[in-house]
Design a protein around this motif. Structure first.
Motif, PDB file in Angstrom:
ATOM      1  N   THR A  84       0.794  -1.236   0.000  1.00 55.77           N
ATOM      2  CA  THR A  84       0.000   0.000   0.000  1.00 55.77           C
ATOM      3  C   THR A  84       0.825   1.285   0.000  1.00 55.77           C
ATOM      4  OG1 THR A  84      -0.217   0.000   2.436  1.00 55.77           O
ATOM      5  CG2 THR A  84      -1.899  -1.194   1.161  1.00 55.77           C
ATOM      6  N   LYS A  85       2.123   1.209  -0.290  1.00 59.36           N
ATOM      7  CA  LYS A  85       3.001   2.354  -0.506  1.00 59.36           C
ATOM      8  C   LYS A  85       3.277   3.148   0.775  1.00 59.36           C
ATOM      9  CE  LYS A  85       1.892   2.611  -5.411  1.00 59.36           C
ATOM     10  NZ  LYS A  85       3.080   1.818  -5.778  1.00 59.36           N
ATOM     11  N   ASN A  86       4.063   4.216   0.633  1.00 59.28           N
ATOM     12  CA  ASN A  86       4.403   5.067   1.777  1.00 59.28           C
ATOM     13  C   ASN A  86       3.164   5.775   2.321  1.00 59.28           C
ATOM     14  OD1 ASN A  86       7.262   4.864   2.287  1.00 59.28           O
ATOM     15  ND2 ASN A  86       7.608   5.885   0.323  1.00 59.28           N
ATOM     16  N   PRO A  87       3.116   5.981   3.645  1.00 62.53           N
ATOM     17  CA  PRO A  87       1.926   6.601   4.220  1.00 62.53           C
ATOM     18  C   PRO A  87       1.769   8.067   3.823  1.00 62.53           C
ATOM     19  CG  PRO A  87       3.643   6.341   5.894  1.00 62.53           C
ATOM     20  CD  PRO A  87       4.122   5.631   4.669  1.00 62.53           C
ATOM     21  N   SER A  88       0.623   8.400   3.264  1.00 59.22           N
ATOM     22  CA  SER A  88       0.247   9.793   3.004  1.00 59.22           C
ATOM     23  C   SER A  88      -1.108   9.807   2.324  1.00 59.22           C
ATOM     24  CB  SER A  88       1.271  10.530   2.119  1.00 59.22           C
ATOM     25  OG  SER A  88       1.149  10.186   0.759  1.00 59.22           O
ATOM     26  N   ASP A  89      -1.873  10.855   2.578  1.00 62.38           N
ATOM     27  CA  ASP A  89      -3.165  10.993   1.904  1.00 62.38           C
ATOM     28  C   ASP A  89      -2.968  11.078   0.394  1.00 62.38           C
ATOM     29  OD1 ASP A  89      -4.473  10.962   4.329  1.00 62.38           O
ATOM     30  OD2 ASP A  89      -4.649  13.146   4.473  1.00 62.38           O
ATOM     31  N   GLU A  90      -1.907  11.782  -0.023  1.00 58.73           N
ATOM     32  CA  GLU A  90      -1.662  11.949  -1.461  1.00 58.73           C
ATOM     33  C   GLU A  90      -1.408  10.601  -2.126  1.00 58.73           C
ATOM     34  OE1 GLU A  90       1.413  14.142  -4.590  1.00 58.73           O
ATOM     35  OE2 GLU A  90       1.689  14.403  -2.426  1.00 58.73           O
ATOM     36  N   ASN A  91      -0.556   9.781  -1.505  1.00 59.72           N
ATOM     37  CA  ASN A  91      -0.270   8.469  -2.091  1.00 59.72           C
ATOM     38  C   ASN A  91      -1.519   7.602  -2.157  1.00 59.72           C
ATOM     39  OD1 ASN A  91       2.431   8.799  -2.690  1.00 59.72           O
ATOM     40  ND2 ASN A  91       3.164   7.919  -0.783  1.00 59.72           N
ATOM     41  N   PHE A  92      -2.304   7.602  -1.073  1.00 55.14           N
ATOM     42  CA  PHE A  92      -3.512   6.781  -1.063  1.00 55.14           C
ATOM     43  C   PHE A  92      -4.508   7.261  -2.113  1.00 55.14           C
ATOM     44  CE2 PHE A  92      -7.892   6.063   0.456  1.00 55.14           C
ATOM     45  CZ  PHE A  92      -7.908   4.676   0.414  1.00 55.14           C
ATOM     46  N   ASN A  93      -4.706   8.563  -2.193  1.00 54.34           N
ATOM     47  CA  ASN A  93      -5.669   9.094  -3.160  1.00 54.34           C
ATOM     48  C   ASN A  93      -5.235   8.809  -4.590  1.00 54.34           C
ATOM     49  OD1 ASN A  93      -7.268  10.072  -1.081  1.00 54.34           O
ATOM     50  ND2 ASN A  93      -6.363  12.119  -1.130  1.00 54.34           N
ATOM     51  N   ARG A  94      -3.926   8.963  -4.861  1.00 57.13           N
ATOM     52  CA  ARG A  94      -3.440   8.669  -6.206  1.00 57.13           C
ATOM     53  C   ARG A  94      -3.548   7.173  -6.505  1.00 57.13           C
ATOM     54  NH1 ARG A  94      -3.175   9.128  -9.987  1.00 57.13           N
ATOM     55  NH2 ARG A  94      -1.059   8.831 -10.780  1.00 57.13           N
ATOM     56  N   LEU A  95      -3.238   6.354  -5.509  1.00 56.41           N
ATOM     57  CA  LEU A  95      -3.347   4.905  -5.688  1.00 56.41           C
ATOM     58  C   LEU A  95      -4.775   4.519  -6.030  1.00 56.41           C
ATOM     59  CD1 LEU A  95      -1.931   2.154  -5.526  1.00 56.41           C
ATOM     60  CD2 LEU A  95      -2.341   2.164  -3.056  1.00 56.41           C
ATOM     61  N   MET A  96      -5.728   5.077  -5.290  1.00 56.65           N
ATOM     62  CA  MET A  96      -7.132   4.761  -5.550  1.00 56.65           C
ATOM     63  C   MET A  96      -7.588   5.320  -6.895  1.00 56.65           C
ATOM     64  SD  MET A  96      -8.059   2.736  -3.303  1.00 56.65           S
ATOM     65  CE  MET A  96      -9.708   2.630  -4.015  1.00 56.65           C
ATOM     66  N   GLU A  97      -7.065   6.460  -7.275  1.00 54.80           N
ATOM     67  CA  GLU A  97      -7.409   7.031  -8.583  1.00 54.80           C
ATOM     68  C   GLU A  97      -6.988   6.076  -9.704  1.00 54.80           C
ATOM     69  OE1 GLU A  97      -6.519  11.095 -11.211  1.00 54.80           O
ATOM     70  OE2 GLU A  97      -5.528  10.783  -9.279  1.00 54.80           O
ATOM     71  N   GLU A  98      -5.794   5.512  -9.585  1.00 54.65           N
ATOM     72  CA  GLU A  98      -5.324   4.577 -10.605  1.00 54.65           C
ATOM     73  C   GLU A  98      -6.109   3.271 -10.555  1.00 54.65           C
ATOM     74  OE1 GLU A  98      -3.325   5.280 -13.085  1.00 54.65           O
ATOM     75  OE2 GLU A  98      -3.370   7.306 -12.257  1.00 54.65           O
ATOM     76  N   ILE A  99      -6.399   2.770  -9.369  1.00 52.24           N
ATOM     77  CA  ILE A  99      -7.189   1.549  -9.242  1.00 52.24           C
ATOM     78  C   ILE A  99      -8.578   1.753  -9.854  1.00 52.24           C
ATOM     79  CG2 ILE A  99      -8.356   0.035  -7.586  1.00 52.24           C
ATOM     80  CD1 ILE A  99      -5.900   0.379  -5.758  1.00 52.24           C
ATOM     81  N   ARG A 100      -9.197   2.885  -9.573  1.00 47.02           N
ATOM     82  CA  ARG A 100     -10.538   3.167 -10.087  1.00 47.02           C
ATOM     83  C   ARG A 100     -10.560   3.325 -11.602  1.00 47.02           C
ATOM     84  NH1 ARG A 100     -12.146   0.857  -6.657  1.00 47.02           N
ATOM     85  NH2 ARG A 100     -12.865   1.551  -4.615  1.00 47.02           N
ATOM     86  N   SER A 101      -9.387   3.571 -12.198  1.00 47.03           N
ATOM     87  CA  SER A 101      -9.347   3.707 -13.657  1.00 47.03           C
ATOM     88  C   SER A 101      -9.523   2.362 -14.357  1.00 47.03           C
ATOM     89  CB  SER A 101      -8.031   4.362 -14.094  1.00 47.03           C
ATOM     90  OG  SER A 101      -6.944   3.466 -13.952  1.00 47.03           O
ATOM     91  N   VAL A 102      -9.351   1.250 -13.589  1.00 48.34           N
ATOM     92  CA  VAL A 102      -9.542  -0.070 -14.203  1.00 48.34           C
ATOM     93  C   VAL A 102     -10.717  -0.832 -13.602  1.00 48.34           C
ATOM     94  CG1 VAL A 102      -7.120  -0.291 -14.863  1.00 48.34           C
ATOM     95  CG2 VAL A 102      -7.878  -1.204 -12.655  1.00 48.34           C
ATOM     96  N   SER A 103     -11.165  -0.431 -12.408  1.00 47.45           N
ATOM     97  CA  SER A 103     -12.299  -1.118 -11.786  1.00 47.45           C
ATOM     98  C   SER A 103     -12.916  -0.257 -10.696  1.00 47.45           C
ATOM     99  CB  SER A 103     -11.857  -2.450 -11.173  1.00 47.45           C
ATOM    100  OG  SER A 103     -12.928  -3.065 -10.479  1.00 47.45           O
ATOM    101  N   GLN A 104     -14.234  -0.259 -10.644  1.00 48.04           N
ATOM    102  CA  GLN A 104     -14.971   0.442  -9.591  1.00 48.04           C
ATOM    103  C   GLN A 104     -15.320  -0.488  -8.434  1.00 48.04           C
ATOM    104  OE1 GLN A 104     -15.725   3.811  -9.477  1.00 48.04           O
ATOM    105  NE2 GLN A 104     -14.339   3.898 -11.232  1.00 48.04           N
ATOM    106  N   ALA A 105     -14.908  -1.740  -8.514  1.00 49.03           N
ATOM    107  CA  ALA A 105     -15.211  -2.716  -7.460  1.00 49.03           C
ATOM    108  C   ALA A 105     -14.447  -2.356  -6.183  1.00 49.03           C
ATOM    109  CB  ALA A 105     -14.843  -4.120  -7.924  1.00 49.03           C
ATOM    110  N   PRO A 106     -14.964  -2.727  -5.033  1.00 50.95           N
ATOM    111  CA  PRO A 106     -14.281  -2.419  -3.773  1.00 50.95           C
ATOM    112  C   PRO A 106     -13.037  -3.293  -3.577  1.00 50.95           C
ATOM    113  CG  PRO A 106     -16.200  -3.779  -3.358  1.00 50.95           C
ATOM    114  CD  PRO A 106     -16.260  -3.410  -4.811  1.00 50.95           C
ATOM    115  N   VAL A 107     -12.064  -2.749  -2.851  1.00 51.31           N
ATOM    116  CA  VAL A 107     -10.897  -3.547  -2.467  1.00 51.31           C
ATOM    117  C   VAL A 107     -11.308  -4.414  -1.282  1.00 51.31           C
ATOM    118  CG1 VAL A 107      -8.533  -3.512  -1.583  1.00 51.31           C
ATOM    119  CG2 VAL A 107      -9.280  -1.792  -3.264  1.00 51.31           C
TER     120      VAL A 107
END
Length: 304
Positions: A84-107
């Motif tokens: 889940t990468k280094n801790p930060s809101d920015e990293n999490f938000n960017r990670l989720m943005e990329e994940i959502r670009s391929v699937s809207q399903a929940p983690v």
């Protein structure tokens, strides 16, 4: 020239010299295209920000940057995320943005390969969103005690002793603990249908790091890669950097084993803790190994 004119001329020269000196001492902006450079001023160096998601195999994706590499397995019932990468809101938000670009399903599941901050940094955010964090008992223990991670929330919510197979949404993920290497809680994450294995920091483009303080082992390092090489895989994903071939994994394993064998031979020949670094040939390995590493390596070999 009058005395007044000479004084004015000397003052002008002194002022000009001072201006040149001040300009030379002033911080210089990085050139465009350099790390931290560009037309908009300073920015993060390459690899520090979460990059675009990339397909590896059908329904399996890689996201680099922002810390350790992340894998995303898409299933009809939800997603499986590895690291889940280094801790930060920015990293999490960017990670989720990329994940959502391929699937809207929940983690639904997060898997950690080991406890270092760049691998577990945003666990809690996934837990808060409803995911289970799956990891070894050893990982949970080291994450709770390591000064670098004990203040990071998001300890694993589901643990296993050694090996584990997750079956979810038609996908199968096999988790293996082949021994100690980079840390004392290294977990290899294998996707048999895709023939992809996440080997995390068991392989590096730079100098490998052994976290001796948290159970890491140079002596057992090759043993982990031996376990990996018994798997049927086409691509191995390191903690950072690009996917590796089976041949590259084999070459790295051989090089690391060579280092340990040379250290063992030197100790048998009389090398001490203080002299080991000078008595082990390393110039053909391409690694920058310091005296502290060799001191810890001596301690480990001497105990065997």
């Amino acid at each position: 020239m009058t005395m007044y004119a000479r004084s004015r001329c000397l003052a002008a020269v002194v002022f000009a010299v001072a201006a040149v000196f001040v300009a030379a001492q002033a911080p210089q902006a990085p050139p465009a295209g350099a790390p931290g450079g560009g037309g908009r001023g300073r920015g993060p160096a390459a690899g520090q920000t979460v990059e675009k998601i990339r397909p590896l195999k059908p329904n399996l994706y890689l996201i680099t940057g922002g810390g350790a590499n992340t894998l995303v397995r898409v299933t009809p019932e939800g997603l499986i995320v590895v690291d889940t990468k280094n801790p930060s809101d920015e990293n999490f938000n960017r990670l989720m943005e990329e994940i959502r670009s391929v699937s809207q399903a929940p983690v639904k599941y997060v898997i950690n390969t080991h406890h270092h901050p760049d691998h577990v940094g945003n666990n809690q955010k996934f837990i808060d969103a409803g995911a289970a964090v799956l990891a070894s008992d050893a990982l949970k223990s080291f994450m709770a005690s390591d000064p670098r991670t004990k203040a990071i929330p998001g300890l694993p919510t589901q643990t296993f002793a050694k090996d584990y197979t997750l079956k979810f949404g038609g996908a199968e993920v096999r988790l293996y603990a082949f021994g100690r290497g980079h840390t004392g809680d290294d977990t290899m994450v294998y996707f048999p249908d895709a023939k992809v294995v996440m080997i995390s920091d068991q392989m590096s483009d730079g100098t490998p790091i052994v976290d001796f303080a948290n159970g890491g082992s140079a002596v057992e390092w090759a043993q982990i890669l031996d376990g990996v090489l018994k798997l049927d895989f086409e691509s191995a994903i390191p903690g950072r950097g690009e996917p590796k071939s089976r041949e590259e994994v084999q070459a790295f394993r051989t090089k690391f084993a060579t280092l340990v064998t040379r250290a063992q031979d030197a100790i048998k020949a009389g090398a001490t803790r203080d002299t080991l670094a000078m008595q082990v040939k390393t110039d053909d390995l391409g690694w920058q190994l310091n005296a502290m590493f060799f001191g810890s390596l001596y301690d480990e070999v001497a105990k065997k």
